[in-house]
Write a protein that holds these residues in place. Structure first.
Motif, mmCIF file in Angstrom:
data_model
loop_
_atom_site.group_PDB
_atom_site.id
_atom_site.type_symbol
_atom_site.label_atom_id
_atom_site.label_comp_id
_atom_site.label_asym_id
_atom_site.label_seq_id
_atom_site.Cartn_x
_atom_site.Cartn_y
_atom_site.Cartn_z
ATOM 1 N N MET A 1 38.165 46.365 33.923
ATOM 2 C CA MET A 1 38.949 45.584 32.857
ATOM 3 C C MET A 1 40.363 45.123 33.311
ATOM 4 S SD MET A 1 39.643 46.955 28.921
ATOM 5 C CE MET A 1 38.467 45.902 28.030
ATOM 6 N N ALA A 2 40.829 44.148 33.062
ATOM 7 C CA ALA A 2 42.400 43.772 33.489
ATOM 8 C C ALA A 2 43.252 44.455 32.841
ATOM 9 C CB ALA A 2 42.362 42.322 32.730
ATOM 10 N N GLN A 3 44.091 44.962 33.615
ATOM 11 C CA GLN A 3 45.386 45.635 33.243
ATOM 12 C C GLN A 3 46.067 45.011 32.018
ATOM 13 O OE1 GLN A 3 46.251 48.644 34.386
ATOM 14 N NE2 GLN A 3 44.648 48.669 35.937
ATOM 15 N N GLY B 1 34.338 41.250 38.811
ATOM 16 C CA GLY B 1 34.315 41.286 37.512
ATOM 17 C C GLY B 1 33.945 39.780 36.811
ATOM 18 N N LYS C 1 34.201 36.184 35.451
ATOM 19 C CA LYS C 1 35.083 35.071 35.806
ATOM 20 C C LYS C 1 36.548 35.029 34.897
ATOM 21 C CE LYS C 1 35.074 30.140 36.625
ATOM 22 N NZ LYS C 1 34.329 28.749 36.710
ATOM 23 N N ALA C 2 36.135 35.144 33.614
ATOM 24 C CA ALA C 2 37.263 34.854 32.853
ATOM 25 C C ALA C 2 38.572 36.328 32.956
ATOM 26 C CB ALA C 2 36.944 35.071 31.104
ATOM 27 N N GLU C 3 37.951 37.259 33.412
ATOM 28 C CA GLU C 3 38.843 38.423 33.741
ATOM 29 C C GLU C 3 39.428 38.153 34.851
ATOM 30 O OE1 GLU C 3 38.463 43.257 33.969
ATOM 31 O OE2 GLU C 3 36.904 42.217 32.909
ATOM 32 N N HIS D 1 42.234 35.590 34.200
ATOM 33 C CA HIS D 1 43.328 36.515 33.362
ATOM 34 C C HIS D 1 44.163 37.345 34.316
ATOM 35 C CE1 HIS D 1 45.356 38.073 29.831
ATOM 36 N NE2 HIS D 1 44.989 39.240 30.303
ATOM 37 N N VAL D 2 43.516 38.178 35.295
ATOM 38 C CA VAL D 2 44.278 38.857 36.089
ATOM 39 C C VAL D 2 45.047 38.023 37.058
ATOM 40 C CG1 VAL D 2 44.338 40.604 38.156
ATOM 41 C CG2 VAL D 2 42.745 40.771 36.132
ATOM 42 N N GLN E 1 48.023 36.669 34.872
ATOM 43 C CA GLN E 1 49.036 37.568 34.906
ATOM 44 C C GLN E 1 50.023 37.965 35.837
ATOM 45 O OE1 GLN E 1 46.998 41.216 33.214
ATOM 46 N NE2 GLN E 1 47.529 40.747 31.303
ATOM 47 N N TRP F 1 40.437 42.635 43.009
ATOM 48 C CA TRP F 1 40.231 41.543 42.693
ATOM 49 C C TRP F 1 40.464 40.384 43.594
ATOM 50 C CZ3 TRP F 1 37.746 40.418 38.197
ATOM 51 C CH2 TRP F 1 38.103 41.409 37.178
#
Length: 143
Positions: free
Chosen positions: A1-3, A41, A43-45, A48-49, A52, A82
């Motif tokens: 999961m993304a931070q 993980g 693709k969207a995550e 997102h990472v 960020q 990642w």
């Protein structure tokens, strides 16, 4: 999961920088995604990472602080998960923001080091020195 995004990061301040320096965010995103592990993980995550990290790179603190992480080691682990190919390139453990921008300069064939090698450069302490958790004031970006 993304931070999670740091509640300490001044997103109001960063929003203006993001608009003014959107090309930097795009360049940082491209750098990160070019070195991404697509199996780490969803693709969207992943995106997102990367987003960020790219946005937080415009902040004034060390990157791990701007991301709200507990330490530089946590940031290194996040990047290693990642973006392992990029993490592997940081063989001398350069501070992450400086490392990212150095990578961008190398892509553009722009030499940023004042000397032929980092070991001889007068800024070596800024790029490779220890990081503290104390807040940084002013506009100088930390890694």
């Amino acid at each position: 999961m993304a931070q999670p995004v740091s509640p300490r990061l001044d997103w109001a301040l960063l929003e203006g920088r993001m608009r003014a320096r959107n090309d930097e965010i795009d360049d940082l995103m491209a750098l990160l995604l070019d070195h991404a592990d697509r199996s780490a993980g969803p693709k969207a995550e992943l995106y997102h990472v990367a987003w960020q990290i790219a946005c937080a790179s415009l902040g004034d603190q060390h990157l791990w602080q701007d991301l709200g992480l507990p330490s530089r080691d946590a940031l290194t682990q996040l990047i290693g998960r990642w973006f392992p190919a990029l993490a592997a390139r940081n063989v001398d453990n350069m501070k992450w923001k400086k490392f990212f921008y150095r990578q961008l300069c190398e892509r553009a064939e722009i030499m940023i080091c004042k000397s032929p090698s980092c070991a001889e450069c007068s800024d070596v302490g800024l790029c490779f020195g220890p990081e503290t958790a104390s807040p940084v004031h002013g506009a100088e970006a930390k890694a």
